[in-house]
Design an enzyme around this catalytic site. Structure first.
Site, PDB file in Angstrom:
ATOM      1  N   HIS A  78      45.280  33.530  39.643  1.00 39.65           N
ATOM      2  CA  HIS A  78      46.536  34.281  39.656  1.00 39.65           C
ATOM      3  C   HIS A  78      47.127  34.213  41.058  1.00 39.65           C
ATOM      4  O   HIS A  78      46.474  33.724  41.993  1.00 39.65           O
ATOM      5  CB  HIS A  78      46.316  35.737  39.242  1.00 39.65           C
ATOM      6  CG  HIS A  78      45.236  36.437  39.997  1.00 39.65           C
ATOM      7  ND1 HIS A  78      45.278  36.666  41.346  1.00 39.65           N
ATOM      8  CD2 HIS A  78      44.042  36.945  39.582  1.00 39.65           C
ATOM      9  CE1 HIS A  78      44.198  37.292  41.726  1.00 39.65           C
ATOM     10  NE2 HIS A  78      43.401  37.463  40.681  1.00 39.65           N
TER      11      HIS A  78
HETATM   12  P1  TYD Z   1      41.335  40.712  38.330  1.00 44.63           P
HETATM   13  O1  TYD Z   1      42.108  40.934  39.590  1.00 44.63           O
HETATM   14  O2  TYD Z   1      42.037  40.062  37.194  1.00 44.63           O
HETATM   15  O3  TYD Z   1      40.000  39.910  38.645  1.00 44.63           O
HETATM   16  P2  TYD Z   1      39.823  38.446  39.265  1.00 44.63           P
HETATM   17  O4  TYD Z   1      41.092  38.104  39.950  1.00 44.63           O
HETATM   18  O5  TYD Z   1      38.689  38.548  40.241  1.00 44.63           O
HETATM   19  O6  TYD Z   1      39.491  37.514  38.160  1.00 44.63           O
HETATM   20  O7  TYD Z   1      40.745  42.113  37.887  1.00 44.63           O
HETATM   21  C1  TYD Z   1      39.864  42.258  36.793  1.00 44.63           C
HETATM   22  C2  TYD Z   1      40.037  43.643  36.220  1.00 44.63           C
HETATM   23  O8  TYD Z   1      39.728  44.643  37.178  1.00 44.63           O
HETATM   24  C3  TYD Z   1      41.468  43.916  35.774  1.00 44.63           C
HETATM   25  O9  TYD Z   1      41.413  44.516  34.486  1.00 44.63           O
HETATM   26  C4  TYD Z   1      42.020  44.913  36.729  1.00 44.63           C
HETATM   27  C5  TYD Z   1      40.808  45.563  37.346  1.00 44.63           C
HETATM   28  N1  TYD Z   1      41.001  45.845  38.789  1.00 44.63           N
HETATM   29  C6  TYD Z   1      41.271  47.123  39.209  1.00 44.63           C
HETATM   30  O10 TYD Z   1      41.385  48.066  38.404  1.00 44.63           O
HETATM   31  N2  TYD Z   1      41.398  47.370  40.547  1.00 44.63           N
HETATM   32  C7  TYD Z   1      41.289  46.383  41.471  1.00 44.63           C
HETATM   33  O11 TYD Z   1      41.415  46.635  42.702  1.00 44.63           O
HETATM   34  C8  TYD Z   1      41.043  45.031  41.019  1.00 44.63           C
HETATM   35  C9  TYD Z   1      40.942  43.894  41.982  1.00 44.63           C
HETATM   36  C10 TYD Z   1      40.905  44.807  39.666  1.00 44.63           C
END
Ligand code: TYD
Length: 135
Positions: free
Chosen positions: A52
């Site tokens: 992303h």
């Molecule tokens: P995501 O940022 O999509 O993970 P990655 O980029 O590492 O694959 O986050 C995964 C899940 O965690 C998403 O449902 C949102 C939640 N999340 C939070 O609630 N707070 C945060 O600070 C982060 C980074 C993620």
């Protein structure tokens, strides 16, 4: 442009036979105020995180333990950075597509963020990312 702003930053390290110590300060070692910290752990072999971009959020990523790769993409060019030292971090400005992979067993990634979690700040579709970069 943004890929030129990406930087590996060396953090202070105090080598000591009792164990080493490093630290990071906002607006000193990294160019933003830290609003949030999160960490990635127990990542199974072969898994990928990220995939992303952020509209405004900037990050500083440290491999506190083990190693992993961070692939950054500005829509035209891709660069891979390998982190494997707990006294080095990668500054990632907003507006780059970022993926993390190649996690070693028991690796621990600490991510310092310039913004609180906000799903509206995410660009989760690579096509949308490319369109936004053309505009
Ligand atoms: P995501 O940022 O999509 O993970 P990655 O980029 O590492 O694959 O986050 C995964 C899940 O965690 C998403 O449902 C949102 C939640 N999340 C939070 O609630 N707070 C945060 O600070 C982060 C980074 C993620």
């Amino acid at each position: 442009m943004k890929l030129n702003d990406v930087k590996i930053i060396n953090l202070p390290k105090f080598l000591d036979e009792r164990g080493n110590l490093s630290f990071v300060e906002e607006k000193n070692h990294i160019p933003f105020n830290i609003e949030r910290c999160y960490w990635l752990y127990d990542v199974p072999g072969g898994e990928e995180r990220g995939g992303h971009a952020y509209k405004d959020n900037c990050e500083f990523i440290i491999a506190l333990s083990g190693s992993f790769d961070i692939v950054l993409d500005d829509g035209k060019e891709k660069k891979t950075y390998s982190l494997n030292r707990s006294y080095k971090g990668l500054y990632v400005p907003n507006g780059l597509w970022r993926t993390m992979n190649n996690f070693s067993t028991n690796s621990l990634a600490l991510i310092l963020s310039s913004m609180k979690y906000d799903e509206l700040d995410y660009i989760r579709s690579y096509d949308d990312f490319l369109k936004m970069n053309i505009l």
